[in-house]
Design a protein around this motif. Structure first.
Motif, PDB file in Angstrom:
ATOM      1  N   THR A  62       0.826  -1.213   0.000  1.00  0.00           N
ATOM      2  CA  THR A  62       0.000   0.000   0.000  1.00  0.00           C
ATOM      3  C   THR A  62       0.858   1.259   0.000  1.00  0.00           C
ATOM      4  N   VAL A  63       1.893   1.279   0.826  1.00  0.00           N
ATOM      5  CA  VAL A  63       2.728   2.494   0.906  1.00  0.00           C
ATOM      6  C   VAL A  63       3.524   2.683  -0.382  1.00  0.00           C
ATOM      7  N   PHE A  64       3.989   1.577  -0.981  1.00  0.00           N
ATOM      8  CA  PHE A  64       4.711   1.675  -2.258  1.00  0.00           C
ATOM      9  C   PHE A  64       3.759   2.046  -3.411  1.00  0.00           C
ATOM     10  N   GLY A  65       2.461   1.805  -3.233  1.00  0.00           N
ATOM     11  CA  GLY A  65       1.529   2.013  -4.345  1.00  0.00           C
ATOM     12  C   GLY A  65       1.699   0.919  -5.389  1.00  0.00           C
ATOM     13  N   THR A  66       1.674  -0.332  -4.944  1.00  0.00           N
ATOM     14  CA  THR A  66       1.923  -1.434  -5.878  1.00  0.00           C
ATOM     15  C   THR A  66       1.137  -2.666  -5.490  1.00  0.00           C
ATOM     16  N   GLU A  67       0.900  -3.501  -6.473  1.00  0.00           N
ATOM     17  CA  GLU A  67       0.347  -4.830  -6.216  1.00  0.00           C
ATOM     18  C   GLU A  67       1.410  -5.896  -6.422  1.00  0.00           C
ATOM     19  N   LEU A 269       4.317   0.455  10.166  1.00  0.00           N
ATOM     20  CA  LEU A 269       3.420   0.489   9.001  1.00  0.00           C
ATOM     21  C   LEU A 269       1.972   0.637   9.443  1.00  0.00           C
ATOM     22  N   ARG A 270       1.648  -0.040  10.511  1.00  0.00           N
ATOM     23  CA  ARG A 270       0.293   0.050  11.063  1.00  0.00           C
ATOM     24  C   ARG A 270      -0.052   1.501  11.426  1.00  0.00           C
ATOM     25  N   LEU A 271       0.895   2.169  12.067  1.00  0.00           N
ATOM     26  CA  LEU A 271       0.664   3.575  12.437  1.00  0.00           C
ATOM     27  C   LEU A 271       0.483   4.445  11.203  1.00  0.00           C
ATOM     28  N   VAL A 272       1.249   4.151  10.163  1.00  0.00           N
ATOM     29  CA  VAL A 272       1.131   4.914   8.911  1.00  0.00           C
ATOM     30  C   VAL A 272      -0.272   4.762   8.332  1.00  0.00           C
ATOM     31  N   LEU A 273      -0.755   3.525   8.267  1.00  0.00           N
ATOM     32  CA  LEU A 273      -2.058   3.290   7.632  1.00  0.00           C
ATOM     33  C   LEU A 273      -3.210   3.725   8.536  1.00  0.00           C
ATOM     34  N   GLU A 274      -3.001   3.658   9.840  1.00  0.00           N
ATOM     35  CA  GLU A 274      -4.030   4.154  10.757  1.00  0.00           C
ATOM     36  C   GLU A 274      -4.204   5.662  10.609  1.00  0.00           C
ATOM     37  N   GLU A 275      -3.072   6.341  10.459  1.00  0.00           N
ATOM     38  CA  GLU A 275      -3.143   7.799  10.255  1.00  0.00           C
ATOM     39  C   GLU A 275      -3.749   8.115   8.892  1.00  0.00           C
ATOM     40  N   GLY A 276      -3.429   7.286   7.909  1.00  0.00           N
ATOM     41  CA  GLY A 276      -3.861   7.528   6.526  1.00  0.00           C
ATOM     42  C   GLY A 276      -2.719   8.157   5.745  1.00  0.00           C
ATOM     43  N   LEU A 277      -2.488   7.663   4.550  1.00  0.00           N
ATOM     44  CA  LEU A 277      -1.346   8.160   3.770  1.00  0.00           C
ATOM     45  C   LEU A 277      -1.494   9.644   3.454  1.00  0.00           C
ATOM     46  N   GLU A 278      -2.694  10.039   2.977  1.00  0.00           N
ATOM     47  CA  GLU A 278      -2.885  11.445   2.590  1.00  0.00           C
ATOM     48  C   GLU A 278      -2.664  12.371   3.779  1.00  0.00           C
ATOM     49  N   GLU A 279      -3.206  11.961   4.929  1.00  0.00           N
ATOM     50  CA  GLU A 279      -3.069  12.760   6.141  1.00  0.00           C
ATOM     51  C   GLU A 279      -1.587  12.858   6.543  1.00  0.00           C
TER      52      GLU A 279
ATOM     53  N   MET B   1      -2.147  12.684  -7.976  1.00  0.00           N
ATOM     54  CA  MET B   1      -2.621  11.483  -8.682  1.00  0.00           C
ATOM     55  C   MET B   1      -3.292  10.538  -7.681  1.00  0.00           C
ATOM     56  N   GLU B   2      -4.430  10.012  -8.060  1.00  0.00           N
ATOM     57  CA  GLU B   2      -5.088   9.024  -7.202  1.00  0.00           C
ATOM     58  C   GLU B   2      -4.445   7.659  -7.441  1.00  0.00           C
ATOM     59  N   SER B   3      -4.168   6.953  -6.381  1.00  0.00           N
ATOM     60  CA  SER B   3      -3.544   5.645  -6.527  1.00  0.00           C
ATOM     61  C   SER B   3      -4.542   4.644  -7.084  1.00  0.00           C
ATOM     62  N   ALA B   4      -4.049   3.794  -8.011  1.00  0.00           N
ATOM     63  CA  ALA B   4      -4.887   2.722  -8.550  1.00  0.00           C
ATOM     64  C   ALA B   4      -4.883   1.515  -7.617  1.00  0.00           C
ATOM     65  N   VAL B   5      -3.960   1.544  -6.668  1.00  0.00           N
ATOM     66  CA  VAL B   5      -3.817   0.396  -5.775  1.00  0.00           C
ATOM     67  C   VAL B   5      -4.780   0.552  -4.602  1.00  0.00           C
ATOM     68  N   PRO B   6      -5.609  -0.479  -4.368  1.00  0.00           N
ATOM     69  CA  PRO B   6      -6.562  -0.360  -3.260  1.00  0.00           C
ATOM     70  C   PRO B   6      -5.816  -0.240  -1.936  1.00  0.00           C
ATOM     71  N   ALA B   7      -6.273   0.677  -1.090  1.00  0.00           N
ATOM     72  CA  ALA B   7      -5.620   0.871   0.201  1.00  0.00           C
ATOM     73  C   ALA B   7      -5.896  -0.328   1.096  1.00  0.00           C
ATOM     74  N   THR B   8      -4.857  -0.828   1.728  1.00  0.00           N
ATOM     75  CA  THR B   8      -5.014  -1.884   2.723  1.00  0.00           C
ATOM     76  C   THR B   8      -5.311  -1.202   4.039  1.00  0.00           C
ATOM     77  N   ALA B   9      -6.205  -1.796   4.797  1.00  0.00           N
ATOM     78  CA  ALA B   9      -6.403  -1.282   6.142  1.00  0.00           C
ATOM     79  C   ALA B   9      -5.170  -1.651   6.957  1.00  0.00           C
ATOM     80  N   ALA B  10      -4.932  -0.885   7.999  1.00  0.00           N
ATOM     81  CA  ALA B  10      -3.849  -1.236   8.908  1.00  0.00           C
ATOM     82  C   ALA B  10      -4.149  -2.608   9.504  1.00  0.00           C
ATOM     83  N   ALA B  11      -3.127  -3.441   9.643  1.00  0.00           N
ATOM     84  CA  ALA B  11      -3.297  -4.727  10.313  1.00  0.00           C
ATOM     85  C   ALA B  11      -3.620  -4.466  11.776  1.00  0.00           C
TER      86      ALA B  11
END
Lengths: 378, 378
Positions: A62-67, A269-279, B1-11
Motif C-alpha cells: 500500500t505504501v509503495f503504491g503497488t500490487e 506500518l500500522r501507524l502509517v495506515l491508521e493515520e492515513g497516507l494522505e493525512e 494522482m489518485e492511486s490505482a492500488v486499493p488501500a489496505t487497512a492497517a493490520a
C-alpha cells in the motif's frame, strides 16, 4: 586451553541520552514501535511469524503504491536494499543510466558498476532535480537496460519527479529503479502507476522505525528479467530467487529473518495506515512549511531548488557568521539534545540538513528546533 | 494522482504467542536484552553510539578470543557475515578448501564460488567431524588461499576441532576461516590461539539476542590480503574497507547501523561476560548432559558422532513409531508452545534438532522439553 586474550569486564548497562532526532535519519520512533520491537522473539519459520510477514508485505504494498507480489523487507539497511536491486537486476555488460545529483545517486552508480553494469551517469547540480524531458531524451538515446534515479535525495533535500520515466524505459524493454529511502511514507509513491520496476527504502526515515530493514518491491517485468539471467546473482544473501521463496513462495528457509525488527516494521506500518497516507503526507508538508517560514524569518537560505524541495529533509546553507559549524552542531546535540545533520559529500561544511520525518514531523518539533537554533546562533 | 492500488487497512496490533525456543535458533531472549532493544534510538553518528560500538567491539573480542582490531557487528544476519568474509577475502581464481559435512558447509562452498573462488570441498558424513590430520594433509596437498570449516554445524550438531588448522594454512600463506554461528558464547573460541584469520557468528544462538546482526572478526593477515586485492570487492554493503572505517577508523559514514539491534547485542554480550565465559560453557554442557540422559532414557538415539556432539544443539533420530514428524512438531508448537527444529537438507524427515542455547540452556528447559515429548510421544 587457557585463552591468551585478556578477559574484558562486562561493560556497564547501557545508559543513553535522550535525543531529538532531526537530522537525515534515524528519526524519532513512536513508543508503540519500540514496544513491538521488544515483544518476545519467536521462530523465523513459525506460522505466526509467517502471518507477520504477510501483513508486513501487504502494508508495504500500500505504501509503495503497488500490487507487486515480490514485496518484502530485505534483512539489511537501505544500502542493502539498493544492492539487492542492483545485484539481481544488472547483468554484466548491461548499460545502466544513473542520475547523480547527490551522494546517494553516486553510490547507486558505484553499486551498478560493481554488479558489472556499463554505467552512464546523468549529472545535475547538487540541490537540483532532473528535468523529466531531459531524462526521457537521454533514455531514448541510450536505451539502457536499467535506469535508476533517487526520488528523495537525502544529501540534498531534492524531490525528483518520476511519473514519466517508466513509459520511456518500457518502450525499449528496460527497467526503471527508484531509491525512495527518504520519501517512503512521507510523499506519495506510485510504483505501479509510474511504471517503476524496482524500488527500495529504509525503515529509519518517514516510517519512524529503527534502522535495520529495507522495504523492497519488484515488478513482474523485473522478476521476468531475474528468471532469465544468463549469469548467477553474485550475492547469496541478497539473491531474490532465494529470499523471495522465503517471503512468499515455498517458504523455504534461506536466512534467519531479523524477527523483532520485523515486529517494529509491522507496528510502524500500522501507524502509517491508521493515520492515513494522505493525512501523513499533509502533516509532513505542513510541518515543513512551518519550519521553512521560521528559518527564512531568521535569515536562513535554502540550498535546494524551491520547486523541488523535500518536505521531510530541509537543506539550508550554514549562516555566514558561523565559523565552526561542527561545534555548533555538537552544542545543539549536547546542550539541547537536538541532532541535525551536517552536509554530506560536496556539501560538507556548506549546508545543514534538518529532518522532519515520520513521528518527528510535528509542530512541537519545529518549535524546539527553532528555539535551539536561536539559543546557539541568536 | 489518485492511486490505482486499493488501500489496505492497517493490520491489527501484533499479538504473538509465547514460544519456548528450543530449535536451532533463535533462542530465548533474556528480558534485559529486550529492554535494551527498546531503548530510544539515537543517531548512528552520535558520539554516544560510537561508545556503544566500541564497547560491543571490546566484548566481541573477548568472546572470540582475539585482539583483532577489525572486530565488529555486520549489519545483517549470520549469512551476511559469511558473505562478508568470502566477498572480501576470496579473489577470483583463489583456490578455496571448504569442509562440507552439513548444510552450512555447503552454503560456504556456494558463497566462495560466487566470490570467484576455485572451490574444492572436503566431505564427511553428516553428523561426523573432520579428522584434523586429514584436513592438514589436504591443506598441504592443495595449499589453498582460503580454507573454511564450520566450528559448530547447526544442521548436524557436530563440533569441529580447529586448533591445528591455522598453522597448516599459514605455512604456505593461506587464510583460515571459521563459521562459529552456533558456538559463539556457548563453546570456547580461540581465534588468536588457533590462528583463525576470519570468523563470523550470529546473534540468535548462544548469545540469546534476537537475529539481525553478525559478529565478525578478521586478523591482521586477513586485512593485509584485503588491502592488497587486485580486484574490487563485489559487495559495497559488505566492503570491509568501508565498513571498517565506520567501526574503527575515520568513523566515516557508510550505512546507517541498526542502532537498536546493537543495543540488544551490547546487553547480550554484557550478560555473557557477567556470567563468565567458563561458567557459561559449563552451563551449556551440564544442561546438554541432562537432556541427553533424559532422551536416551526414552529410547532416543543421537545421530551425531558422540565424540564430537555439540552441547547446544542435539541431533536425534526421529523415533521409529512416528509416522508424521511434522505433525508432531506442529503439536509441540501449538499445544505446548515448544519449538524444536526439523532436520535440514539431507536430514529432513530423518532427524530433529533440539537446541539448548544461551538463556534457554537451563534445567527447567530440559524438564519442559522432556515433558512435552512424553505427552506427544509417550
Amino acid at each position: 586451553m587457557e585463552s591468551a586474550v585478556p578477559a574484558t569486564a562486562a561493560a556497564a548497562p547501557l545508559e543513553l541520552p535522550t535525543r531529538l532526532l532531526h537530522g537525515p535519519g534515524p528519526s524519532p520512533v513512536a513508543p508503540s514501535v519500540l514496544e513491538a520491537l521488544a515483544k518476545p522473539c519467536i521462530g523465523h519459520m513459525d506460522p505466526e511469524f509467517m502471518r507477520v510477514m504477510n501483513e508486513v508485505r501487504s502494508m508495504l504494498q500500500t505504501v509503495f503504491g503497488t500490487e507487486n507480489e515480490m514485496t518484502l523487507a530485505c534483512s539489511g539497511t537501505g544500502s542493502a536494499g539498493a544492492e539487492m536491486l542492483m545485484d539481481n537486476l544488472v547483468e554484466p555488460g548491461d548499460v545502466c543510466l544513473v542520475g547523480v545529483n547527490g551522494v546517494f545517486g553516486g553510490r547507486l552508480a558505484e553499486k551498478a558498476r560493481r554488479a558489472g553494469g556499463e554505467v552512464h551517469t546523468m549529472d545535475a547540480d547538487w540541490g537540483q532535480a532532473f528535468d523529466q524531458d531531459a531524462v526521457v531524451a537521454k533514455i531514448e538515446e541510450l536505451e539502457p537496460a536499467i535506469a535508476c534515479f533517487v526520488h528523495a535525495e537525502t544529501s540534498t533535500g531534492v524531490h525528483q519527479p518520476f511519473d514519466r520515466l517508466g513509459e520511456a524505459m518500457h518502450k525499449h524493454g528496460g527497467l526503471l529503479l527508484m531509491d525512495c529511502v527518504t520519501s517512503f511514507a512521507g510523499l506519495p509513491l506510485e510504483v505501479d502507476a509510474w511504471g517503476v520496476d524496482g524500488a527500495y527504502s529504509g525503515t529509519q526515515k518517514c516510517l519512524s522505525c529503527p534502522p535495520g530493514l529495507s522495504p523492497v518491491t519488484l515488478s513482474e517485468r523485473a522478476m521476468h528479467k531475474l528468471a532469465g539471467r544468463k549469469t548467477p546473482v553474485h550475492s547469496w544473501y541478497l539473491d531474490l530467487t532465494l529470499v523471495g521463496n522465503y517471503w512468499s513462495g515455498s517458504r523455504a528457509y534461506h536466512h534467519t529473518a531479523p524477527v523483532n525488527m520485523n515486529y517494529a516494521l509491522h507496528e510502524a506500518l500500522r501507524l502509517v495506515l491508521e493515520e492515513g497516507l494522505e493525512e501523513r503526507f499533509a502533516r509532513h508538508q505542513a510541518t515543513h512549511e512551518k519550519l521553512k517560514a521560521g528559518l527564512l524569518e531568521r535569515g536562513f537560505e535554502y540550498a535546494s531548488d524551491p520547486d523541488h524541495s523535500l518536505p521531510m529533509l530541509n537543506l539550508v546553507k550554514i549562516p555566514a557568521g558561523v565559523a565552526d559549524e561542527a561545534a555548533v552542531r555538537k552544542r545543539l546535540l549536547t546542550e539541547h539534545g537536538l541532532e541535525i545533520g551536517g552536509g554530506l559529500g560536496a556539501l560538507a561544511g556548506v549546508c545543514w540538513r534538518i529532518g522532519l520525518m515520520g513521528h518527528g514531523a510535528r509542530d512541537e518539533s519545529v518549535d524546539t528546533i527553532l528555539k535551539a537554533l536561536d539559543a546557539e546562533l541568536g
